[in-house]
Design a protein around this motif. Structure first.
Motif, PDB file in Angstrom:
ATOM      1  N   ALA A 103       0.832  -1.230  -0.108  1.00  0.00           N
ATOM      2  CA  ALA A 103       0.106   0.193   0.141  1.00  0.00           C
ATOM      3  C   ALA A 103       0.870   1.174  -0.134  1.00  0.00           C
ATOM      4  CB  ALA A 103      -0.993  -0.081   1.260  1.00  0.00           C
ATOM      5  N   ALA A 104       2.314   1.346   0.639  1.00  0.00           N
ATOM      6  CA  ALA A 104       3.011   2.216   0.738  1.00  0.00           C
ATOM      7  C   ALA A 104       3.844   2.615  -0.526  1.00  0.00           C
ATOM      8  CB  ALA A 104       3.851   1.897   1.818  1.00  0.00           C
ATOM      9  N   VAL A 105       4.106   1.375  -1.573  1.00  0.00           N
ATOM     10  CA  VAL A 105       5.245   1.681  -2.262  1.00  0.00           C
ATOM     11  C   VAL A 105       4.724   1.142  -3.947  1.00  0.00           C
ATOM     12  CG1 VAL A 105       7.228   1.460  -0.777  1.00  0.00           C
ATOM     13  CG2 VAL A 105       6.210  -0.646  -1.932  1.00  0.00           C
ATOM     14  N   LEU A 106       3.626   0.536  -3.742  1.00  0.00           N
ATOM     15  CA  LEU A 106       3.133  -0.152  -5.164  1.00  0.00           C
ATOM     16  C   LEU A 106       2.689   1.024  -6.148  1.00  0.00           C
ATOM     17  CD1 LEU A 106       1.771  -3.753  -4.221  1.00  0.00           C
ATOM     18  CD2 LEU A 106       3.550  -3.232  -5.815  1.00  0.00           C
ATOM     19  N   HIS A 107       2.591   2.140  -5.896  1.00  0.00           N
ATOM     20  CA  HIS A 107       2.349   3.150  -6.847  1.00  0.00           C
ATOM     21  C   HIS A 107       3.334   3.715  -7.722  1.00  0.00           C
ATOM     22  CE1 HIS A 107       3.965   5.464  -3.100  1.00  0.00           C
ATOM     23  NE2 HIS A 107       4.127   6.455  -4.041  1.00  0.00           N
ATOM     24  N   LEU A 108       4.475   3.147  -7.181  1.00  0.00           N
ATOM     25  CA  LEU A 108       5.913   3.558  -7.728  1.00  0.00           C
ATOM     26  C   LEU A 108       6.509   2.223  -8.937  1.00  0.00           C
ATOM     27  CD1 LEU A 108       7.868   4.861  -4.841  1.00  0.00           C
ATOM     28  CD2 LEU A 108       6.918   6.074  -6.629  1.00  0.00           C
ATOM     29  N   ARG A 109       7.324   2.606  -9.669  1.00  0.00           N
ATOM     30  CA  ARG A 109       7.613   1.504 -10.715  1.00  0.00           C
ATOM     31  C   ARG A 109       9.457   1.687 -10.772  1.00  0.00           C
ATOM     32  NH1 ARG A 109       3.658  -1.220 -14.720  1.00  0.00           N
ATOM     33  NH2 ARG A 109       5.490  -2.428 -14.838  1.00  0.00           N
ATOM     34  N   GLY A 110       9.777   0.631 -11.527  1.00  0.00           N
ATOM     35  CA  GLY A 110      11.147   0.691 -11.974  1.00  0.00           C
ATOM     36  C   GLY A 110      12.123   0.646 -10.894  1.00  0.00           C
ATOM     37  N   THR A 111      13.040   1.534 -10.735  1.00  0.00           N
ATOM     38  CA  THR A 111      14.116   1.695  -9.753  1.00  0.00           C
ATOM     39  C   THR A 111      13.552   2.160  -8.462  1.00  0.00           C
ATOM     40  OG1 THR A 111      15.626   2.381 -11.741  1.00  0.00           O
ATOM     41  CG2 THR A 111      16.523   2.525  -9.527  1.00  0.00           C
ATOM     42  N   TYR A 112      12.873   3.178  -8.571  1.00  0.00           N
ATOM     43  CA  TYR A 112      12.316   3.658  -7.269  1.00  0.00           C
ATOM     44  C   TYR A 112      11.673   2.446  -6.418  1.00  0.00           C
ATOM     45  CZ  TYR A 112      12.946   8.057  -9.449  1.00  0.00           C
ATOM     46  OH  TYR A 112      13.309   9.223 -10.129  1.00  0.00           O
ATOM     47  N   PHE A 113      11.024   1.751  -7.003  1.00  0.00           N
ATOM     48  CA  PHE A 113      10.084   0.656  -6.240  1.00  0.00           C
ATOM     49  C   PHE A 113      10.941  -0.556  -5.885  1.00  0.00           C
ATOM     50  CE2 PHE A 113       8.228  -3.717  -6.485  1.00  0.00           C
ATOM     51  CZ  PHE A 113       7.148  -3.631  -5.271  1.00  0.00           C
TER      52      PHE A 113
END
Length: 308
Positions: A103-113
């Protein structure tokens, strides 16, 4: 016609493989059984990682966090609960943490995730270390009452079999199509009515459940566990490398790669301590350059030529 003919083949192969693998502790040496157990662990980890990450193309580095949480759940609950419930608790705790993390990080993709999942893994490791020091006054735990080696092996076999079965079912389900749609084009999947946030969190939690169960089962292989060992980044990195080299988008690729690299690990660690990681890194470079979809590409190309 061909789909109906081959629809049951994966299940027949899975049942046959599980039956053969089940007799290993009684017919093989202790060393061979330990190697087989390592193979099963990485089959479960790589297959479950590919179930979510291979479909969505999200590069998660949180496997070691879920594995470590399962291991500590096992070390804490062992002797208080029956063995099957200990495994289920390890899976449930890891899955619950995955829901919060997702819920905290799955809105990010690629290197950031990838970086954030690795950072949260380190945060969990240090949090467990802090709690252990405050509660028990020591960092690690000694495991006194442990199941037999045969029980641990059969448990790990069941977890690996369940991970493969789940991967087959998910790939053929609407949930699997939603995951694949997110990997192909997440915005388009949203416009088609897919609740991408809920699907991603559910897939991430499912992956974590198998990693937590594997950690709970494997914890009893050590008489003493500590955060540095069970939350080791090596477990997570090796899982990712095995899945990518085998072919994260396939089911059979990570299975074959897990077996091959577990055998290589035990062989090379005795003679060349750093040789295994060199081989693993070299194969990853070759796969990225010439087989971007992993070793499973070779099988797919062969099947394509056979069908022509």
């Amino acid at each position: 016609m061909n789909d109906k003919r081959f629809a049951g083949k994966p299940w027949r192969w899975l049942v046959l493989a599980l039956l053969i693998a089940a007799v290993v502790p009684w017919v093989a040496s202790e060393f061979a059984s330990a190697v087989a157990l390592s193979c099963l662990m990485y089959i479960a980890l790589a297959t479950s990682w590919s179930l979510f990450c291979g479909a969505t193309r999200y590069l998660s580095l949180a496997t070691s966090a879920f594995f470590g949480l399962g291991a500590y759940a096992s070390a804490t609950l062992l002797g208080l609960l029956p063995w099957p419930l200990v495994i289920l608790c390890g899976a449930a705790i890891a899955s619950a943490v995955a829901v919060v993390m997702g819920a905290a990080v799955l809105h990010l993709r690629g290197t950031y995730f990838a970086v954030l999942t690795f950072g949260m893994t380190e945060l969990i490791r240090h949090a467990v270390t802090f709690v252990e020091k405050q509660v028990s006054g020591t960092v690690g735990r000694v495991l006194m009452e442990v199941p037999t080696n045969e029980t641990v092996y059969l448990t790990m076999l069941a977890i690996a079999g369940a991970a493969i079965a789940c991967a087959i079912l998910v790939k053929r389900s609407r949930f699997g199509l939603a995951l694949a749609g997110i990997g192909a084009d997440e915005q388009r999947a949203q416009t088609l009515g897919v609740d991408t946030r809920r699907v991603k969190i559910a897939g991430f939690a499912l992956t974590a459940a198998f990693a937590g169960a594997a950690g709970a089962a494997m914890a009893v292989r050590w008489t003493y566990i500590e955060p540095a060992a069970v939350f080791s980044p090596f477990i997570g990195f090796q899982t990712v490398l095995i899945a990518l080299i085998g072919g994260a988008a396939s089911i059979g690729g990570p299975i074959v790669a897990a077996i091959v690299f577990s055998l290589l690990a035990e062989t090379l660690r005795l003679q060349l301590p750093y040789g295994y990681m060199m081989v693993l890194g070299l194969l990853l470079i070759l796969c990225v350059m010439y087989l971007p979809n992993g070793l499973a590409t070779l099988w797919t190309a062969r099947q394509g030529r056979r069908n022509e």
